[in-house]
Enzyme design. Sequence first.
Site, PDB file in Angstrom:
ATOM      1  CD  GLU A   1      41.813  31.071  35.546  1.00 28.28           C
ATOM      2  OE1 GLU A   1      42.989  31.445  35.717  1.00 28.28           O
ATOM      3  OE2 GLU A   1      40.943  31.758  34.989  1.00 28.28           O
TER       4      GLU A   1
ATOM      5  CD  GLU B   1      37.687  42.567  55.426  1.00 32.49           C
ATOM      6  OE1 GLU B   1      38.310  43.526  55.924  1.00 32.49           O
ATOM      7  OE2 GLU B   1      37.545  42.394  54.205  1.00 32.49           O
TER       8      GLU B   1
END
Length: 275
Positions: free
Chosen positions: A82, A113
């Site tokens: 953004e 992960e």
Amino acid sequence: MSQINPDTERESLYSNLDKMSTNELLSNINNEDKKVAAIVEEQIPNIEKLVDVIVTKMKLGGRLFYIGAGTSGRIGVLDASECPPTFGVPDSWIIGIIAGGDSAIRKAVENAEDDVDQAWRDLSAYEITNLDVVIGIAASGNTPYVIGGLKKARENNIVTGSISCNSESLISKEADYPIELIVGPEFLTGSTRMKAGTSQKLVLNMISTSVMIKLGRIYGNKMIDMQLSNKKLVQRAVEMIIEELQIDQELASVLLKKHKSVRAVLLAQNKNLEV
């Protein structure tokens, strides 16, 4: 790499969720969410230190990296993605990396992960240097992907920060600037996309916005470098120009079309701005 009784895994303060009415569910979730901002406030001194070192590094040409897995990784990617449209900066300034790659943004990647070495491989693909800053994001604070990335970064004299929701988390031990947001047990036990995720997003918003402001990517309180990618943003830009230059909409539109950005318009009109 585990922690006994992490805060994020504690039993919910609420029982029999499946017996609650819709109003009870929503009200109780909201009651838990209300606690988050106060927890974030307690960490402002630590967030401040991290922001200031990021600004220093970026003024020297460095970049900001976020690394995380699952919800934490997605929140990091969101914040990074953004910044270019909001502040008109290259997408190379703030980079979000998620365990499992971009496909993990939409669908979970099994065991991604758990690879302690992969984050450093991912960072190395960007030719990371000691001008950069790496922030590891993990609600549990114990994610191997993030721990390994931060550890290797520090070994290479790269400044590190961390955002976790457990006290004395393992990623905090690998961070020069640890931030611990102890928001307590989730409404739905262990569902860290809730309060933990909210707290992480709040902090990342604070970090990236403050960094961009201190790097001169706004004017007053206006996003003068935003990308004009749709009609709404073009109109917002026109309104900024009208307000700053005290001119009518027609002239503001003409100037924006000519100069392509609010900053360029203000510079052309001799406003006191840095290029």
